[in-house]
Design a protein around this motif. Structure first.
Motif, short mmCIF file in Angstrom:
data_model
loop_
_atom_site.label_atom_id
_atom_site.label_comp_id
_atom_site.label_asym_id
_atom_site.label_seq_id
_atom_site.Cartn_x
_atom_site.Cartn_y
_atom_site.Cartn_z
N ALA A 195 0.90 -1.35 -0.03
CA ALA A 195 0.01 -0.11 -0.11
C ALA A 195 0.92 1.24 -0.02
N PRO A 196 1.59 1.63 -1.23
CA PRO A 196 2.26 2.88 -1.01
C PRO A 196 1.21 3.99 -0.73
N ARG A 197 1.90 5.08 -0.24
CA ARG A 197 1.21 6.17 0.09
C ARG A 197 0.25 6.91 -0.69
N THR A 198 0.62 7.04 -2.00
CA THR A 198 0.03 7.73 -2.87
C THR A 198 -0.93 6.80 -3.77
N ALA A 199 -0.60 5.60 -3.88
CA ALA A 199 -1.21 4.60 -4.78
C ALA A 199 -2.69 4.13 -4.55
N ASP A 200 -3.19 3.64 -5.58
CA ASP A 200 -4.63 3.15 -5.27
C ASP A 200 -4.49 1.78 -6.20
N ILE A 201 -3.94 0.58 -5.56
CA ILE A 201 -3.48 -0.34 -6.58
C ILE A 201 -4.90 -1.19 -6.59
N ARG A 202 -5.25 -1.46 -8.02
CA ARG A 202 -6.55 -1.98 -8.19
C ARG A 202 -6.62 -2.75 -9.72
N TYR A 203 -5.63 -2.48 -10.54
CA TYR A 203 -5.61 -2.97 -11.63
C TYR A 203 -4.40 -3.64 -12.20
N LEU A 204 -4.68 -5.02 -12.71
CA LEU A 204 -3.79 -5.80 -13.21
C LEU A 204 -4.18 -6.02 -14.86
N SER A 205 -3.42 -5.10 -15.75
CA SER A 205 -3.80 -5.18 -17.02
C SER A 205 -2.99 -6.36 -17.83
N MET A 206 -3.48 -7.34 -18.22
CA MET A 206 -2.57 -8.24 -19.15
C MET A 206 -3.81 -9.39 -19.66
N GLY A 207 -3.18 -9.71 -20.85
CA GLY A 207 -4.24 -10.41 -21.70
C GLY A 207 -4.77 -9.67 -22.82
N MET A 208 -4.48 -10.35 -24.08
CA MET A 208 -5.13 -9.70 -25.36
C MET A 208 -5.75 -10.86 -26.23
N SER A 209 -5.97 -10.62 -27.33
CA SER A 209 -7.06 -11.48 -28.03
C SER A 209 -6.69 -12.97 -28.18
N ASN A 210 -5.27 -13.41 -28.15
CA ASN A 210 -5.14 -14.64 -28.06
C ASN A 210 -4.80 -15.42 -26.76
N ASP A 211 -4.62 -14.41 -25.70
CA ASP A 211 -4.42 -15.10 -24.49
C ASP A 211 -5.23 -14.44 -23.34
N TYR A 212 -6.12 -13.91 -23.70
CA TYR A 212 -6.88 -13.22 -22.43
C TYR A 212 -7.65 -13.98 -21.41
N ALA A 213 -7.83 -15.32 -21.93
CA ALA A 213 -8.64 -16.16 -21.08
C ALA A 213 -7.52 -16.75 -20.09
N ILE A 214 -6.30 -16.94 -20.45
CA ILE A 214 -5.20 -17.60 -19.50
C ILE A 214 -4.98 -16.55 -18.50
#
Length: 240
Positions: A195-214
């Motif tokens: 929990a860094p002081r100024t952060a609001d960690i909520r998103y993990l952006s990964m996966g595209m058309s070929n691998d989004y399900a994994i």
């Protein structure tokens, strides 16, 4: 994906695949929601409008200028995501247009975004792009440099760190992406717990058309899908 399928049908198919992937999660709760970003690079405004009318609320663009041009005629309310590499000379335009910048890959860029956001009277939400696979062809910060970068970002006043983005290598066997996605999720959780002081960690952006399900199975909660929604990119047919 059949060429006869409409954009709304493709969106429905992608959403169903995401729901199935969530059910297959083994190491994280399957009730964690996943947001779908429709990647519209080189696709016309009419196709974007059709997707939004079918329920898409997040639009991802790779290039700042293309997003600016499309926004003039889109006539829809959406959340804009910058998912492509951001050059420092485009920062002020990116800050003006985008709600979330996924591709912050250096402290220098984060500082430039901070300066631009201050001028606009805005707190710019960002993700840090991590090159966990160490691919020379891809942007992103190395894991060994990440902790120092996060500490310095925590000192800035007009950016808010909301998580991380990664791009998996283009493996012939898509299952080879899984260890990378799992390692990225572990990193995301570690930072979230600190929990860094100024952060609001909520998103993990990964996966595209070929691998989004994994990616979803391994913890992604933002997926960036273009071809599976719009089909092949329509070069020189932007309709802007």
């Amino acid at each position: 994906m059949s060429e006869d399928m409409t954009i709304p049908m493709r969106i429905q198919e992608v959403r169903a695949a995401i729901a199935d992937a969530r059910e297959r999660r083994t190491h994280i709760p399957n009730d964690v929601p996943v947001e779908l970003i429709a990647v519209t690079k080189n696709h016309p405004v009419a196709a974007m409008q059709e997707a939004i009318d079918a329920g898409i609320t997040n639009i991802g663009e790779n290039r700042v200028q293309e997003a600016l041009d499309k926004a003039e005629t889109l006539a829809r309310e959406v959340k804009w995501h910058l998912i492509g590499h951001l050059q420092t000379n485009k920062v002020k335009h990116a800050v003006r247009q985008f709600d979330l910048i996924h591709s912050v890959d250096s402290l220098r860029l984060a500082r430039e975004i901070d300066k631009a956001a201050e001028k606009f009277g805005k707190v710019q939400n960002i993700l840090v792009q991590v090159n966990l696979a160490r691919e020379e062809s891809k942007f992103g910060i190395d894991r060994e440099e990440l902790d120092e970068m996060l500490a310095r970002i925590d000192e800035l006043h007009c950016v808010r760190l909301q998580g991380f983005m990664c791009i998996a290598p283009n493996y012939e066997d898509v299952e080879e992406c899984r260890p990378l996605f799992r390692a990225m999720y572990e990193l995301y959780q570690q930072v979230k717990e600190c929990a860094p002081r100024t952060a609001d960690i909520r998103y993990l952006s990964m996966g595209m058309s070929n691998d989004y399900a994994i990616a979803v199975e391994e913890g992604a909660n933002l997926v960036r899908v273009g071809t599976a929604i719009f089909g092949a990119r329509q070069y020189n047919a932007l309709g802007v």
